[in-house]
Design an enzyme around this catalytic site. Structure first.
Site, PDB file in Angstrom:
ATOM      1  CG  MET A 120     -11.105   4.562   1.743  1.00  0.00           C
ATOM      2  SD  MET A 120      -9.589   4.488   2.689  1.00  0.00           S
ATOM      3  CE  MET A 120      -8.388   4.417   1.367  1.00  0.00           C
ATOM      4  CG  ASP A 124      -6.671  -2.130   2.759  1.00  0.00           C
ATOM      5  OD1 ASP A 124      -7.311  -1.240   2.168  1.00  0.00           O
ATOM      6  OD2 ASP A 124      -5.505  -1.990   3.137  1.00  0.00           O
ATOM      7  N   GLY A 125      -5.412  -3.441   5.949  1.00  0.00           N
ATOM      8  CA  GLY A 125      -5.299  -2.721   7.196  1.00  0.00           C
ATOM      9  C   GLY A 125      -4.726  -3.588   8.306  1.00  0.00           C
ATOM     10  N   GLY A 126      -3.534  -3.192   8.786  1.00  0.00           N
ATOM     11  CA  GLY A 126      -2.918  -3.967   9.868  1.00  0.00           C
ATOM     12  C   GLY A 126      -2.478  -5.357   9.440  1.00  0.00           C
ATOM     13  CG  HIS A 167      -9.395   1.378  -0.824  1.00  0.00           C
ATOM     14  ND1 HIS A 167      -8.866   1.033   0.409  1.00  0.00           N
ATOM     15  CD2 HIS A 167     -10.709   1.606  -0.606  1.00  0.00           C
ATOM     16  CE1 HIS A 167      -9.833   1.050   1.304  1.00  0.00           C
ATOM     17  NE2 HIS A 167     -10.949   1.386   0.720  1.00  0.00           N
ATOM     18  CB  SER A 197      -0.900  -0.004   1.236  1.00  0.00           C
ATOM     19  OG  SER A 197      -1.573   1.238   1.342  1.00  0.00           O
ATOM     20  N   GLY A 257      -8.837   5.116   6.696  1.00  0.00           N
ATOM     21  CA  GLY A 257      -8.447   6.504   6.866  1.00  0.00           C
ATOM     22  C   GLY A 257      -6.980   6.704   7.179  1.00  0.00           C
ATOM     23  CG  PHE A 258      -5.518   7.652   9.756  1.00  0.00           C
ATOM     24  CD1 PHE A 258      -6.843   7.707  10.167  1.00  0.00           C
ATOM     25  CD2 PHE A 258      -4.864   8.837   9.481  1.00  0.00           C
ATOM     26  CE1 PHE A 258      -7.508   8.917  10.305  1.00  0.00           C
ATOM     27  CE2 PHE A 258      -5.510  10.062   9.616  1.00  0.00           C
ATOM     28  CZ  PHE A 258      -6.836  10.097  10.024  1.00  0.00           C
ATOM     29  CG  HIS A 295      -4.124  -0.894  -1.809  1.00  0.00           C
ATOM     30  ND1 HIS A 295      -5.304  -1.428  -2.266  1.00  0.00           N
ATOM     31  CD2 HIS A 295      -4.451  -0.125  -0.737  1.00  0.00           C
ATOM     32  CE1 HIS A 295      -6.295  -0.992  -1.505  1.00  0.00           C
ATOM     33  NE2 HIS A 295      -5.814  -0.203  -0.573  1.00  0.00           N
ATOM     34  CG  ASP A 350      -4.978   3.144   0.888  1.00  0.00           C
ATOM     35  OD1 ASP A 350      -3.894   2.752   1.382  1.00  0.00           O
ATOM     36  OD2 ASP A 350      -5.967   2.408   0.729  1.00  0.00           O
ATOM     37  N   GLY A 406       0.792  -2.086   4.102  1.00  0.00           N
ATOM     38  CA  GLY A 406       1.590  -0.874   3.980  1.00  0.00           C
ATOM     39  C   GLY A 406       2.789  -0.897   4.896  1.00  0.00           C
ATOM     40  CG  MET A 408     -12.032  -1.646   4.619  1.00  0.00           C
ATOM     41  SD  MET A 408     -10.425  -1.399   3.852  1.00  0.00           S
ATOM     42  CE  MET A 408      -9.518  -0.576   5.157  1.00  0.00           C
ATOM     43  CG  MET A 421      -7.732   8.135   2.201  1.00  0.00           C
ATOM     44  SD  MET A 421      -6.637   8.125   3.629  1.00  0.00           S
ATOM     45  CE  MET A 421      -6.234   6.396   3.725  1.00  0.00           C
TER      46      MET A 421
HETATM   47  C1  DX5 Z   1      -6.440   2.318   5.327  1.00  0.00           C
HETATM   48  C2  DX5 Z   1      -6.017   1.872   3.962  1.00  0.00           C
HETATM   49  C3  DX5 Z   1      -4.964   0.795   3.959  1.00  0.00           C
HETATM   50  C4  DX5 Z   1      -3.677   1.181   4.685  1.00  0.00           C
HETATM   51  C5  DX5 Z   1      -2.879  -0.059   4.983  1.00  0.00           C
HETATM   52  O1  DX5 Z   1      -7.564   3.111   5.227  1.00  0.00           O
HETATM   53  O2  DX5 Z   1      -7.131   1.436   3.206  1.00  0.00           O
HETATM   54  O3  DX5 Z   1      -4.673   0.408   2.621  1.00  0.00           O
HETATM   55  O4  DX5 Z   1      -2.949   2.068   3.930  1.00  0.00           O
HETATM   56  O5  DX5 Z   1      -1.756   0.287   5.728  1.00  0.00           O
HETATM   57  P1  DX5 Z   1      -1.219  -0.616   6.929  1.00  0.00           P
HETATM   58  O6  DX5 Z   1      -0.820  -1.946   6.320  1.00  0.00           O
HETATM   59  O7  DX5 Z   1      -0.073   0.173   7.442  1.00  0.00           O
HETATM   60  O8  DX5 Z   1      -2.338  -0.785   7.899  1.00  0.00           O
HETATM   61 ZN    ZN Z   2      -6.712   0.565   1.185  1.00  0.00          ZN
END
Ligand code: DX5
Ligand code: ZN
Length: 242
Positions: free
Chosen positions: A66, A173-175, A64, A6, A140-141, A31, A33, A195, A135, A35
């Site tokens: 958002m 996606d995320g963590g 993606h 990401s 968002g982060f 990927h 993101d 990411g 998700m 926003m």
């Molecule tokens: C969060 C994004 C993710 C994020 C993943 O809203 O959609 O793609 O960037 O980053 P990590 O892997 O650091 O959680």
């Molecule tokens: Zn994403």
């Protein structure tokens, strides 16, 4: 298995260098993101950034959105070089025309489900998507902790795909780090967006290789278990994972 770094976690001050790292990383997708500061409390990249990077890499651009008004952004991102575009199921009635529009632009169609949202919300659309993204953090982060309560949603998405003979990718996606990636693969995921866990490593290539090995091993273990119990038998149309 799809490994997708990401870009949000990349060193944005050295983007050209990060593109070189990505091209040498063995990753499958990149990927993006996107926003809008409204659907989520953050702002990231626009179509201009995607267009600027498109000629620098052959990676599949996984975009993606958002965004609260993705309908105004689909064409600009498609023309900028997006290969797949996701919209959020939380957009309600707007989802059906959005999915058709993405398809009419000749791009792969993705649908995203946030942690608080029931996976059942995605069921009416499963026959019209190429990727379902679960998700595993609130969007968002980057750098947030994985929400374990999302794992059963992956299993449900996997069961529906098998029951309905569909072929959509199941993404997380995320963590997503080396530990949670294994748990997601075990639950049925085949696309791993990551990411911080990948870009924070000195060698992006070694990190991608390590994550791929981890998820492929987890998948093989699941399949072996499935073979002995008859679970995880996939219809011919689905991505061959077992
Ligand atoms: C969060 C994004 C993710 C994020 C993943 O809203 O959609 O793609 O960037 O980053 P990590 O892997 O650091 O959680
Ligand atoms: Zn994403």
């Amino acid at each position: 298995m799809i490994i997708a770094p990401s870009l949000l976690a990349a060193n944005l001050g050295r983007l050209a260098r990060e593109v070189e790292r990505l091209n040498a990383s063995g990753a499958d997708w990149l990927h993006w993101d996107i926003m809008d500061g409204h659907f989520v409390p953050n702002i990231s990249f626009g179509p201009a950034a995607v267009r600027a990077m498109r000629p620098l890499t052959k990676l599949f651009f996984d975009v993606h959105l958002m965004c609260s008004k993705p309908e105004i952004l689909l064409e600009p991102f498609a023309q900028a070089g997006a290969n797949q575009i996701y919209v959020h199921v939380e957009l309600g009635e707007a989802v059906t025309p959005l999915l058709w529009k993405i398809k009419s632009l000749g791009r792969k169609v993705g649908l995203v489900v946030n942690p608080p949202t029931s996976i059942a919300m995605a069921q009416p659309y499963l026959g019209r998507i190429d990727s379902l993204l679960v998700m595993t953090v609130n969007p968002g982060f980057g750098g947030q902790s994985f929400i374990y309560e999302t794992l059963p949603k992956i299993q449900q998405a996997y069961a529906w795909r098998r029951e309905k003979g569909l072929a959509y990718h199941i993404g997380v996606d995320g963590g997503v780090d080396f530990k949670t990636a294994a748990e997601c693969a075990h639950a049925g995921a085949d696309t791993f967006i990551s990411g911080t866990a990948l870009f924070s490593r000195p060698s992006l290539a070694a990190a991608v290789k390590k994550m791929r090995k981890i998820v492929e091993t987890a998948r093989v273990n699941v399949c072996r278990a499935g073979a002995s119990t008859g679970i995880h038998r996939e219809p011919a149309s689905a991505p061959r994972l077992c």
